[in-house]
Design a protein around this motif. Sequence first.
Motif, PDB file in Angstrom:
ATOM      1  N   SER A  44      39.574  99.349  36.274  1.00 20.14           N
ATOM      2  CA  SER A  44      39.552  97.988  35.740  1.00 20.14           C
ATOM      3  C   SER A  44      38.187  97.382  36.020  1.00 20.14           C
ATOM      4  O   SER A  44      37.412  97.899  36.835  1.00 20.14           O
ATOM      5  CB  SER A  44      40.643  97.131  36.380  1.00 20.14           C
ATOM      6  N   GLU A  45      37.895  96.282  35.360  1.00 19.72           N
ATOM      7  CA  GLU A  45      36.617  95.606  35.565  1.00 19.72           C
ATOM      8  C   GLU A  45      36.508  95.073  36.991  1.00 19.72           C
ATOM      9  O   GLU A  45      35.425  95.081  37.593  1.00 19.72           O
ATOM     10  CB  GLU A  45      36.459  94.465  34.559  1.00 19.72           C
ATOM     11  N   ALA A  46      37.631  94.626  37.547  1.00 11.09           N
ATOM     12  CA  ALA A  46      37.613  94.111  38.926  1.00 11.09           C
ATOM     13  C   ALA A  46      37.246  95.224  39.907  1.00 11.09           C
ATOM     14  O   ALA A  46      36.450  95.015  40.835  1.00 11.09           O
ATOM     15  CB  ALA A  46      38.970  93.510  39.277  1.00 11.09           C
ATOM     16  N   GLU A  47      37.822  96.412  39.716  1.00 12.70           N
ATOM     17  CA  GLU A  47      37.503  97.534  40.608  1.00 12.70           C
ATOM     18  C   GLU A  47      36.045  97.960  40.456  1.00 12.70           C
ATOM     19  O   GLU A  47      35.385  98.283  41.450  1.00 12.70           O
ATOM     20  CB  GLU A  47      38.437  98.709  40.321  1.00 12.70           C
ATOM     21  N   LYS A  48      35.551  97.951  39.222  1.00 10.55           N
ATOM     22  CA  LYS A  48      34.142  98.312  39.019  1.00 10.55           C
ATOM     23  C   LYS A  48      33.217  97.308  39.705  1.00 10.55           C
ATOM     24  O   LYS A  48      32.213  97.686  40.314  1.00 10.55           O
ATOM     25  CB  LYS A  48      33.826  98.381  37.527  1.00 10.55           C
ATOM     26  N   THR A  49      33.574  96.037  39.629  1.00 11.08           N
ATOM     27  CA  THR A  49      32.775  95.003  40.288  1.00 11.08           C
ATOM     28  C   THR A  49      32.813  95.175  41.803  1.00 11.08           C
ATOM     29  O   THR A  49      31.820  94.922  42.493  1.00 11.08           O
ATOM     30  CB  THR A  49      33.265  93.599  39.889  1.00 11.08           C
ATOM     31  N   MET A  50      33.944  95.602  42.334  1.00  7.30           N
ATOM     32  CA  MET A  50      34.027  95.888  43.761  1.00  7.30           C
ATOM     33  C   MET A  50      33.027  96.978  44.146  1.00  7.30           C
ATOM     34  O   MET A  50      32.313  96.866  45.154  1.00  7.30           O
ATOM     35  CB  MET A  50      35.454  96.325  44.130  1.00  7.30           C
ATOM     36  N   HIS A 199      40.649  99.106  49.491  1.00  4.90           N
ATOM     37  CA  HIS A 199      41.428  99.110  48.258  1.00  4.90           C
ATOM     38  C   HIS A 199      41.952 100.530  48.056  1.00  4.90           C
ATOM     39  O   HIS A 199      41.188 101.445  47.736  1.00  4.90           O
ATOM     40  CB  HIS A 199      40.544  98.680  47.088  1.00  4.90           C
ATOM     41  N   GLU A 200      43.237 100.732  48.249  1.00  6.21           N
ATOM     42  CA  GLU A 200      43.799 102.078  48.295  1.00  6.21           C
ATOM     43  C   GLU A 200      43.614 102.877  47.003  1.00  6.21           C
ATOM     44  O   GLU A 200      43.334 104.076  47.069  1.00  6.21           O
ATOM     45  CB  GLU A 200      45.274 102.016  48.682  1.00  6.21           C
ATOM     46  N   PRO A 201      43.761 102.296  45.809  1.00  9.03           N
ATOM     47  CA  PRO A 201      43.539 103.104  44.595  1.00  9.03           C
ATOM     48  C   PRO A 201      42.123 103.691  44.532  1.00  9.03           C
ATOM     49  O   PRO A 201      41.949 104.851  44.149  1.00  9.03           O
ATOM     50  CB  PRO A 201      43.789 102.106  43.458  1.00  9.03           C
ATOM     51  N   ILE A 202      41.116 102.903  44.907  1.00  7.37           N
ATOM     52  CA  ILE A 202      39.741 103.410  44.913  1.00  7.37           C
ATOM     53  C   ILE A 202      39.587 104.495  45.972  1.00  7.37           C
ATOM     54  O   ILE A 202      38.949 105.536  45.735  1.00  7.37           O
ATOM     55  CB  ILE A 202      38.742 102.258  45.157  1.00  7.37           C
ATOM     56  N   ARG A 203      40.196 104.286  47.137  1.00  8.39           N
ATOM     57  CA  ARG A 203      40.082 105.290  48.199  1.00  8.39           C
ATOM     58  C   ARG A 203      40.735 106.608  47.791  1.00  8.39           C
ATOM     59  O   ARG A 203      40.215 107.691  48.087  1.00  8.39           O
ATOM     60  CB  ARG A 203      40.711 104.759  49.485  1.00  8.39           C
ATOM     61  N   SER A 204      41.850 106.543  47.095  1.00 10.09           N
ATOM     62  CA  SER A 204      42.528 107.757  46.650  1.00 10.09           C
ATOM     63  C   SER A 204      41.662 108.536  45.659  1.00 10.09           C
ATOM     64  O   SER A 204      41.507 109.754  45.771  1.00 10.09           O
ATOM     65  CB  SER A 204      43.871 107.400  46.021  1.00 10.09           C
ATOM     66  N   VAL A 362      32.969  92.368  57.143  1.00  6.92           N
ATOM     67  CA  VAL A 362      34.136  92.083  56.313  1.00  6.92           C
ATOM     68  C   VAL A 362      34.160  93.076  55.168  1.00  6.92           C
ATOM     69  O   VAL A 362      33.184  93.191  54.422  1.00  6.92           O
ATOM     70  CB  VAL A 362      34.093  90.640  55.766  1.00  6.92           C
ATOM     71  N   LYS A 363      35.255  93.832  55.027  1.00  4.92           N
ATOM     72  CA  LYS A 363      35.375  94.818  53.961  1.00  4.92           C
ATOM     73  C   LYS A 363      35.575  94.116  52.613  1.00  4.92           C
ATOM     74  O   LYS A 363      36.133  93.018  52.540  1.00  4.92           O
ATOM     75  CB  LYS A 363      36.551  95.765  54.220  1.00  4.92           C
ATOM     76  N   ILE A 364      35.130  94.775  51.562  1.00 10.05           N
ATOM     77  CA  ILE A 364      35.320  94.251  50.218  1.00 10.05           C
ATOM     78  C   ILE A 364      36.773  94.472  49.785  1.00 10.05           C
ATOM     79  O   ILE A 364      37.310  95.568  49.929  1.00 10.05           O
ATOM     80  CB  ILE A 364      34.356  94.931  49.231  1.00 10.05           C
ATOM     81  N   THR A 365      37.382  93.427  49.276  1.00 13.85           N
ATOM     82  CA  THR A 365      38.762  93.510  48.789  1.00 13.85           C
ATOM     83  C   THR A 365      38.828  92.970  47.370  1.00 13.85           C
ATOM     84  O   THR A 365      37.911  92.283  46.904  1.00 13.85           O
ATOM     85  CB  THR A 365      39.716  92.692  49.676  1.00 13.85           C
ATOM     86  N   GLU A 366      39.927  93.271  46.694  1.00 14.36           N
ATOM     87  CA  GLU A 366      40.101  92.778  45.329  1.00 14.36           C
ATOM     88  C   GLU A 366      40.195  91.259  45.318  1.00 14.36           C
ATOM     89  O   GLU A 366      39.724  90.595  44.388  1.00 14.36           O
ATOM     90  CB  GLU A 366      41.347  93.400  44.699  1.00 14.36           C
ATOM     91  N   GLU A 367      40.792  90.677  46.371  1.00 12.09           N
ATOM     92  CA  GLU A 367      40.925  89.226  46.440  1.00 12.09           C
ATOM     93  C   GLU A 367      39.552  88.562  46.512  1.00 12.09           C
ATOM     94  O   GLU A 367      39.314  87.512  45.897  1.00 12.09           O
ATOM     95  CB  GLU A 367      41.753  88.826  47.666  1.00 12.09           C
ATOM     96  N   GLU A 368      38.631  89.192  47.249  1.00 10.42           N
ATOM     97  CA  GLU A 368      37.289  88.624  47.354  1.00 10.42           C
ATOM     98  C   GLU A 368      36.601  88.611  45.993  1.00 10.42           C
ATOM     99  O   GLU A 368      35.932  87.648  45.620  1.00 10.42           O
ATOM    100  CB  GLU A 368      36.459  89.448  48.347  1.00 10.42           C
ATOM    101  N   ILE A 369      36.759  89.697  45.235  1.00 13.91           N
ATOM    102  CA  ILE A 369      36.071  89.827  43.956  1.00 13.91           C
ATOM    103  C   ILE A 369      36.640  88.858  42.926  1.00 13.91           C
ATOM    104  O   ILE A 369      35.900  88.259  42.134  1.00 13.91           O
ATOM    105  CB  ILE A 369      36.181  91.278  43.445  1.00 13.91           C
ATOM    106  N   THR A 370      37.949  88.697  42.928  1.00 11.42           N
ATOM    107  CA  THR A 370      38.575  87.852  41.899  1.00 11.42           C
ATOM    108  C   THR A 370      38.524  86.372  42.247  1.00 11.42           C
ATOM    109  O   THR A 370      38.796  85.531  41.386  1.00 11.42           O
ATOM    110  CB  THR A 370      40.047  88.268  41.698  1.00 11.42           C
TER     111      THR A 370
END
Length: 377
Positions: A44-50, A199-204, A362-370
Amino acid sequence: MFETLSLHALQVYWWIIIALLGGLFVFIMFIQGGQTLLNQLSSSEAEKTMLVNSLGRKWELGFTTLVLFGGALFAAFPKFYATSFGGAYWLWLGILFSFIVQAVSYEYRKKEGNFLGSKTYEAFLFINGSVGTILLGIAISTFFSGAAFTLDDNNFVHWDVGTRGLEALMEPLNYLLAFAMLFLVRIIGGMYFLNNIDHEPIRSRTRSMIKRNIVYFLPFFLGFVGWVLLKDGYAYDPETLEVSLVSMHHLTTFLEMPYLAGMFLIGVVMVLVAVFNSVFREKNCCIFTVGIGTVLTVMALLLNVGLNNTVFYPSTTDLQSSLTIVNAAGSHYTLTAMSYASLMVPFVLAYIAYVWYAMDRVKITEEEITSSGEHHY
């Protein structure tokens, strides 16, 4: 302090610094590796931005190390700097261009009014990560395969082919290191994402990517090591400085300087252990293990090509024009003055370590990006 050292001792001292900075630069090229993975690791665009924001925190450290590495080469071994950068300039301009588009991409990818669109700048990041890494690997390979140059009595460089460095692209063996570097920096980039993004999906997806890329990396790396150890090496007589071809000289150097062989083996083992822990034990903190392993491995290779009366930049058209740490180095006065300046290197490394720590608290999270109000690259 440094003025009491002999000229040769200063030359060795500066080659050790060059080897260390070269190892650090290859490690920090995980940024280039990560840039080639943006589409592969995101859905997703959010994951790419992360992913882009994670790299955006560190990309300037790569420039800091590159400038430090280039400055050290220019100060300590000006004849090499003039010969390679002044002769093989089409190859180096290609590398430079790939780094320019990288800087532009982080600045403008998400900038308001970006008329080229985000996809264009993401393509630029991929070019820097792939083409830039391959070209840099080919340039480093010429330390072992040689280049087509001649130096006259005034030390002016004459490139013997009109392609000005691009002829290195025609040597198949140069691609062994180039592709080994490409897959290595992708692996290190993956470990950086594991450590930096919560972010577990990215880590997987990242663990699967690392597993595939270690399979791609090993044949190229082992092929490069086998080629270097078994090929004729360029060596010089310490008394007359006459250059000649010596059978398996790089292997002999490892045997005669076992601490270099130990450094190399320890580095390789650390990289493999980091891969194993990341993929099979699902650890997220292996970036530092793989980093130390990469620095030790690259440093050992560069020391091998510079010490033990070895030619570090051979001429394929005139053996006696080949460059060594003896004939390419600056004067005793210059090396002494620069040696005092080199005492600043630990402070630069401390700065890099501090910036890394401060940015990664501080680790990057989806909440931070959105969330609104956050700066995105």
